[in-house]
Write a protein that holds these residues in place. Structure first.
Motif, short mmCIF file in Angstrom:
data_model
loop_
_atom_site.label_atom_id
_atom_site.label_comp_id
_atom_site.label_asym_id
_atom_site.label_seq_id
_atom_site.Cartn_x
_atom_site.Cartn_y
_atom_site.Cartn_z
N TYR A 486 43.40 51.07 28.28
CA TYR A 486 44.22 52.17 27.78
C TYR A 486 43.47 53.50 27.89
O TYR A 486 44.01 54.50 28.38
N LEU A 487 42.19 53.52 27.47
CA LEU A 487 41.41 54.76 27.53
C LEU A 487 41.12 55.17 28.97
O LEU A 487 41.09 56.37 29.29
N ASP A 488 40.90 54.20 29.86
CA ASP A 488 40.69 54.53 31.28
C ASP A 488 41.92 55.25 31.84
O ASP A 488 41.80 56.23 32.60
N LEU A 489 43.10 54.77 31.50
CA LEU A 489 44.33 55.39 32.00
C LEU A 489 44.57 56.76 31.34
O LEU A 489 45.12 57.68 31.98
N GLN A 490 44.16 56.91 30.08
CA GLN A 490 44.25 58.23 29.45
C GLN A 490 43.30 59.22 30.13
O GLN A 490 43.62 60.41 30.26
N GLN A 491 42.13 58.74 30.56
CA GLN A 491 41.22 59.61 31.29
C GLN A 491 41.81 60.03 32.63
O GLN A 491 41.51 61.10 33.14
N LEU A 492 42.65 59.15 33.22
CA LEU A 492 43.35 59.53 34.45
C LEU A 492 44.33 60.66 34.15
O LEU A 492 44.46 61.60 34.93
N ARG A 493 45.00 60.57 33.01
CA ARG A 493 45.96 61.63 32.64
C ARG A 493 45.26 62.93 32.27
O ARG A 493 45.73 64.01 32.60
#
Length: 616
Positions: A486-493
């Motif tokens: 979840y945090l990895d994908l938030q870092q993408l955003r």
């Protein structure tokens, strides 16, 4: 004086006779109702649900004592199979276990089928110890057909030792069950054992021997059972596939598919779907992409309600693989993903609505039965004299207390399920899902290689959430993976907005700990979505899980979620979200301690959230 005594005895006897006659008549009515309801178990939908609720209420409320064990077994086993078909595993398990409790010397086949259902459900959730205990208990029962009983026991032990990769013991039990099958003289059991032996040889890497045995079965043995013959051809296809002989594998798959199609059963949909997916996978390996597309479309033409989530996930992987190898456009890949999400959402919503409706209907039926029973008791009062008034009042008070406590328990159970349903709906913010898809869509245009990595993370995150949403406890390792993905994908955003760290204190990630799912993620989401708004420096999130080794707190993990954002005091969005409120209620009920949200002392600003998580 004696005349008065005789008169009193006659009055008392008359009252007792009236009460007993009323009781017997009521018993007869309920037995007839119970038998009529069993006939409706062959139906589907609301007709079955209504009949099941009626019979279940009769047994639960102890309204009748004359229902035979054979009728109870029919009720438990047939309804258990129904709930298994609609993927309500927890209710099915409960019903099969209840059926085994009322087994006798003549119920071997029924009991074995129930054990197999429980066995498969335990395998699906990796409950190995439960399976061993289940088979041990089944082996201790006594039945008239002892040879068939031995055959069933050996077959089940073979599955257990195969699962544990103790192939030597597994093969010995296959040989024992094969001997018993020959004693029974039943060709179908013999073929079933030979197919199991072929599978075992393949697991040991003896592919040539396995293939030779399977070919011998298909060419030299008369297989009258169409499902067994179809399964044999399917197994042969798998052997050819893993040997790289894709064309031969497809031929076998198609023979299996043809046989399964000729079986007019709803449960055949899963097997037909398996063969469609296997054929599509083989055509992809042969780079016959148009033919692969045909069989994938055939898969989707089936009733998806009868197909397992596991198989649908595999087909989604084939879709993605076909898309990349056949150079699909990014828009087409997005449509495939969106289509699968829509299917999952429809199944999820249908299941939730069905379960909620079933609870409401069950509660209404139970209340109606209570009203009817109360009216019956009032009618009986007319036939009693003053000698029974005190006893009757005491009994009425006891009955009232019993039903009051039972109603209270049911209300708490309904409340708990509603809480769980609300939590499941709030487990994934839909805005996050759409934003990630948009970010991936943009990244596909700029950096396809990196986008593939993030797409895999996103798919893994969704898979974990779907799998965990139906479980009360999940492995801690999976829960940590959900947070990290979840945090990895938030870092993408939000590139360069924040960094994070997961710290384990006093134990290792690989330890076999299990925790309730999705308790940490809402607080991490609050930190990213609200705590880091308008920052002119890099945010930090630190998630710490620690375990104290003393008796009072050994069954809990201490969780701390700390960030250096704008802080709880300055956060204009600091109203408790519904998910945080529900989690707080759950934590207080389980740990007797509320969640603590304060300002951090480790950073210049920020928020620290601390609470205990139950574990086992």
């Amino acid at each position: 004086m004696n005349h008065r005594k005789h008169l009193l005895y006659i009055v008392v006897l008359s009252i007792l006779t009236s009460c007993l006659t009323g009781s017997y008549n009521k018993n007869d009515q309920l037995i007839t109702q119970f038998q009529d309801n069993l006939k409706a178990y062959e139906l589907v939908g609301e007709d079955f649900n209504r009949a099941f609720r009626s019979n279940d209420s009769i047994l639960k409320n102890d309204q009748v004592t004359a229902i035979s064990d054979s009728l109870k077994r029919i009720h438990y086993y047939k309804s258990g199979e129904k709930f298994l078909i609609v993927n309500n595993d927890s209710v099915a398990i409960h019903l099969f276990e209840k059926g085994l409790d009322v087994s006798n010397n003549y119920s071997l086949t029924q009991d074995y089928n129930a054990v197999v259902f429980l066995f498969n459900l335990n395998n699906a959730t990796d409950y190995v110890a439960e399976n061993i205990a289940l088979v041990n208990e089944f082996s201790e029962k006594k039945y008239q057909d002892s040879i068939r009983h031995d055959y069933y026991i050996y077959s089940l032990y073979q599955i257990i030792y195969t699962y544990h990769r103790n192939y030597e013991l597994a093969e010995s039990y296959i040989n024992k069950s094969l001997d018993r099958a020959k004693e029974l003289g039943e060709n179908e059991l013999i073929v079933h054992n030979l197919l199991q032996k072929s599978d075992l040889l393949q697991l040991q890497g003896k592919n040539k021997l396995a293939s030779k045995l399977l070919d011998s079965v298909l060419t030299n043995t008369t297989i009258e059972s169409l499902p067994l013959k179809a399964a044999a051809y399917g197994d042969a296809g798998v052997y050819f596939y893993f040997n790289g002989e894709f064309s031969k594998a497809i031929d076998r798959y198609k023979e299996s598919l043809s046989l399964f199609k000729s079986i007019n059963e709803s449960r055949s949909d899963e097997n037909i779907a398996i063969q469609y997916s296997n054929i599509a996978e083989a055509y992809i390996d042969l780079k016959e992409y148009q033919l692969a597309r045909v069989y994938l479309d055939s898969f989707y033409s089936l009733n998806q309600q009868n197909i397992s989530n596991k198989l649908r996930k595999s087909v989604l992987k084939y879709e993605m693989r076909l898309g990349f190898e056949d150079n699909y456009t990014s828009n087409r890949i997005h449509r495939i993903i969106d289509s699968n999400f829509d299917v999952q959402d429809s199944f999820y919503n249908a299941k939730m609505n069905k379960e909620l409706k079933a609870l409401i209907d069950e509660k209404e039926a139970t209340q109606q039965l209570k009203i009817e029973k109360k009216d019956l008791e009032i009618d009986r009062l007319k036939w009693r004299n003053n000698l029974f008034i005190v006893v009757f009042i005491l009994l009425l008070a006891a009955v009232f207390l019993f039903f009051f406590l039972k109603k209270r328990k049911q209300e708490l159970s309904v409340y708990k399920l509603q809480m769980q349903q609300k939590l499941l709906r709030l487990q994934m913010n839909p805005h996050f899902t759409f934003n990630v898809i948009n970010s991936l869509r943009q990244l596909v245009k700029v950096d396809p290689e990196t986008s593939s990595s993030y797409m895999n993370k996103f798919a893994r995150l969704l898979r974990l959430i779907l799998e965990n949403s139906t479980q009360e406890y999940v492995p801690l390792e999976d829960e940590i993976e959900v947070i990290e993905k979840y945090l990895d994908l938030q870092q993408l955003r939000f590139p360069n907005l924040f960094q994070y760290e997961v710290v384990l204190d006093g134990f290792e990630k690989e330890e076999l700990l299990q925790v309730p799912p999705m308790l940490i993620q809402p607080f991490v989401e609050n930190a990213v979505e609200h705590g880091f708004k308008g920052l002119d420096y890099t945010g930090d999130i630190r998630i710490t899980l620690s375990r104290k080794h003393h008796k009072k707190s050994y069954s809990f993990l201490n969780c701390t979620v700390e960030d250096n954002g704008i802080g709880f005091e300055r956060n204009s969005s600091n109203k408790k979200s519904l998910s945080v409120s529900l989690i707080n209620d759950y934590i207080k009920k389980v740990t007797r301690e509320p969640i603590s949200i304060t300002s951090t002392t480790n950073f210049d600003s920020g928020t620290i959230v601390t609470f205990k998580i139950p574990c086992k």
